[in-house]
Design an enzyme around this catalytic site. Structure first.
Site, PDB file in Angstrom:
ATOM      1  N   ALA A 279     -26.468 -54.525   2.258  1.00 34.07           N
ATOM      2  CA  ALA A 279     -25.481 -55.311   3.012  1.00 34.07           C
ATOM      3  C   ALA A 279     -24.049 -55.072   2.526  1.00 34.07           C
ATOM      4  O   ALA A 279     -23.141 -54.866   3.338  1.00 34.07           O
ATOM      5  CB  ALA A 279     -25.843 -56.789   2.925  1.00 34.07           C
TER       6      ALA A 279
ATOM      7  N   GLY B  93     -22.810 -52.527   0.827  1.00 35.51           N
ATOM      8  CA  GLY B  93     -22.411 -51.145   1.109  1.00 35.51           C
ATOM      9  C   GLY B  93     -22.023 -50.963   2.567  1.00 35.51           C
ATOM     10  O   GLY B  93     -21.017 -50.323   2.887  1.00 35.51           O
TER      11      GLY B  93
ATOM     12  N   LYS C 298     -19.581 -62.717 -14.762  1.00 37.46           N
ATOM     13  CA  LYS C 298     -20.535 -62.606 -13.641  1.00 37.46           C
ATOM     14  C   LYS C 298     -21.954 -62.679 -14.192  1.00 37.46           C
ATOM     15  O   LYS C 298     -22.836 -63.295 -13.582  1.00 37.46           O
ATOM     16  CB  LYS C 298     -20.275 -61.286 -12.890  1.00 37.46           C
TER      17      LYS C 298
ATOM     18  N   ASN D  59     -24.927 -65.156 -12.993  1.00 39.70           N
ATOM     19  CA  ASN D  59     -26.207 -64.632 -12.500  1.00 39.70           C
ATOM     20  C   ASN D  59     -27.376 -65.020 -13.420  1.00 39.70           C
ATOM     21  O   ASN D  59     -28.488 -65.245 -12.933  1.00 39.70           O
ATOM     22  CB  ASN D  59     -26.156 -63.108 -12.361  1.00 39.70           C
TER      23      ASN D  59
ATOM     24  N   ASN E 141     -29.605 -66.945 -10.716  1.00 41.72           N
ATOM     25  CA  ASN E 141     -30.601 -66.059 -10.102  1.00 41.72           C
ATOM     26  C   ASN E 141     -32.036 -66.370 -10.520  1.00 41.72           C
ATOM     27  O   ASN E 141     -32.898 -66.583  -9.654  1.00 41.72           O
ATOM     28  CB  ASN E 141     -30.232 -64.595 -10.347  1.00 41.72           C
TER      29      ASN E 141
ATOM     30  N   SER F 120     -29.698 -63.434  -4.701  1.00 44.43           N
ATOM     31  CA  SER F 120     -30.314 -62.123  -4.471  1.00 44.43           C
ATOM     32  C   SER F 120     -31.695 -62.050  -5.136  1.00 44.43           C
ATOM     33  O   SER F 120     -32.606 -61.421  -4.607  1.00 44.43           O
ATOM     34  CB  SER F 120     -29.411 -61.005  -4.989  1.00 44.43           C
TER      35      SER F 120
END
Ligand code: KPL
Length: 300
Positions: free
Chosen positions: A20, A22, A180, A184, A188, A250
């Site tokens: 997505a 990219g 970050k 994450n 995540n 993700s």
């Protein structure tokens, strides 16, 4: 940052894969007049819609002079190794993924004039059958990682500003990557294990675990020479939980679709760095083990 369009048109861009982010970058570049080609496992012409406009991407044809590589952390090494024989002597590669550990693997593979960059972004994108949606308007931080990158700074910076701006250009990406990583490392795995939206993590029952994970990340970052302020990071994490409340992370999506996750480059990176500094990180260790078990359950 003001885009330097004349410099950006000097490079001819290839985007790797059809993820997505990219595709979002590719669409924005192409609509701004910078033709983009796609590097896919099976070369193909891709027709899609972006903001009600039809866009066609042709397959990339080597030699490649500027490549955006927004692949998952575990695929970076293999992707770059595959690209190497097709790059120009002064090609520019821009990596972009969650987690850490890929930069030190890729830098030694490049020729002296080949530039390496890292871009970290907060843009959100969603790929649908034949379209890509820009679901979250974010921003990006870009850094050159070697002197060959600095030599092409204007052209790469202008193109990435068009693709995923507004852009901040920095000389040192590491503090941004650690921040970050902290976000994450909390959001995540917890959303993946509890199969929930990011916003669910605002519930009281998660607060103790969030603090424990973050505390370990801050200790490991400090041992690696990057001070993360615990209170500031906790606030940032809570901001991301609020601002992405209805999104799935993700990693939750990867588990949901039985794909490999980026756990080794996120909590696994914390565990590996902790071992180098003789630090105990039981919470991150347990999360890594739990995620690996889940993946092994479906053969990844
Ligand atoms: O980067 C993300 C991800 O899902 O990988 C966050 C910031 C957690 C947003 O969902």
């Amino acid at each position: 940052m003001a885009p330097n369009t004349s410099a950006s048109s000097a490079l001819s861009w290839t985007v790797v894969g059809r993820g997505a982010i990219g595709l979002l970058a590719a669409c924005r570049l192409q609509l701004a007049g910078n033709p983009v080609r796609l590097w896919l496992r099976q070369p193909a012409t891709i027709d899609m819609q972006f903001q009600q406009q039809p866009i066609q991407f042709l397959p990339a044809t080597p030699p490649l002079s500027a490549v955006f590589v927004p692949v998952k952390s575990y695929a970076v090494l293999e992707t770059v190794t595959t690209l190497l024989p097709h790059l120009t002597a002064d090609a520019q590669l821009v990596l972009s993924h969650n987690g850490m550990g890929s930069i030190e693997q890729v830098l030694p593979l490049l020729a002296p004039q080949q530039g390496l960059w890292f871009l970290t972004t907060t843009h959100g994108a969603l790929k649908q059958a034949d379209s890509v949606l820009h679901t979250g308007c974010g921003q990006s931080v870009l850094a050159p990682l070697n002197s060959a990158a600095q030599a092409h700074s204007n052209a790469v910076t202008a193109a990435m500003d068009t693709a995923l701006g507004p852009l901040t250009l920095t000389e040192d990406i590491q503090p941004f990557l650690w921040q970050k990583l902290a976000i994450n490392a909390v959001i995540n795995p917890l959303t993946a294990l509890h199969n929930c939206h990011n916003g669910e993590l605002a519930q009281p029952q998660y607060q103790q675990q969030i603090c424990a994970i973050l505390h370990e990340v801050c200790q490991v970052a400090a041992a690696a020479g990057y001070a993360l302020h615990y209170e500031v990071m906790l606030e940032k994490i809570n901001e991301v939980i609020q601002s992405t409340a209805t999104n799935f992370s993700s990693m939750q999506q990867d588990i949901m679709h039985q794909r490999r996750t980026e756990i080794d480059a996120i909590n696994g990176y914390i565990v590996a760095q902790a071992a180098r500094s003789n630090l105990a990180v039981p919470h991150n260790t347990q999360l890594q083990q739990q995620l690996l078990q889940l993946q092994q359950g479906y053969g990844r």
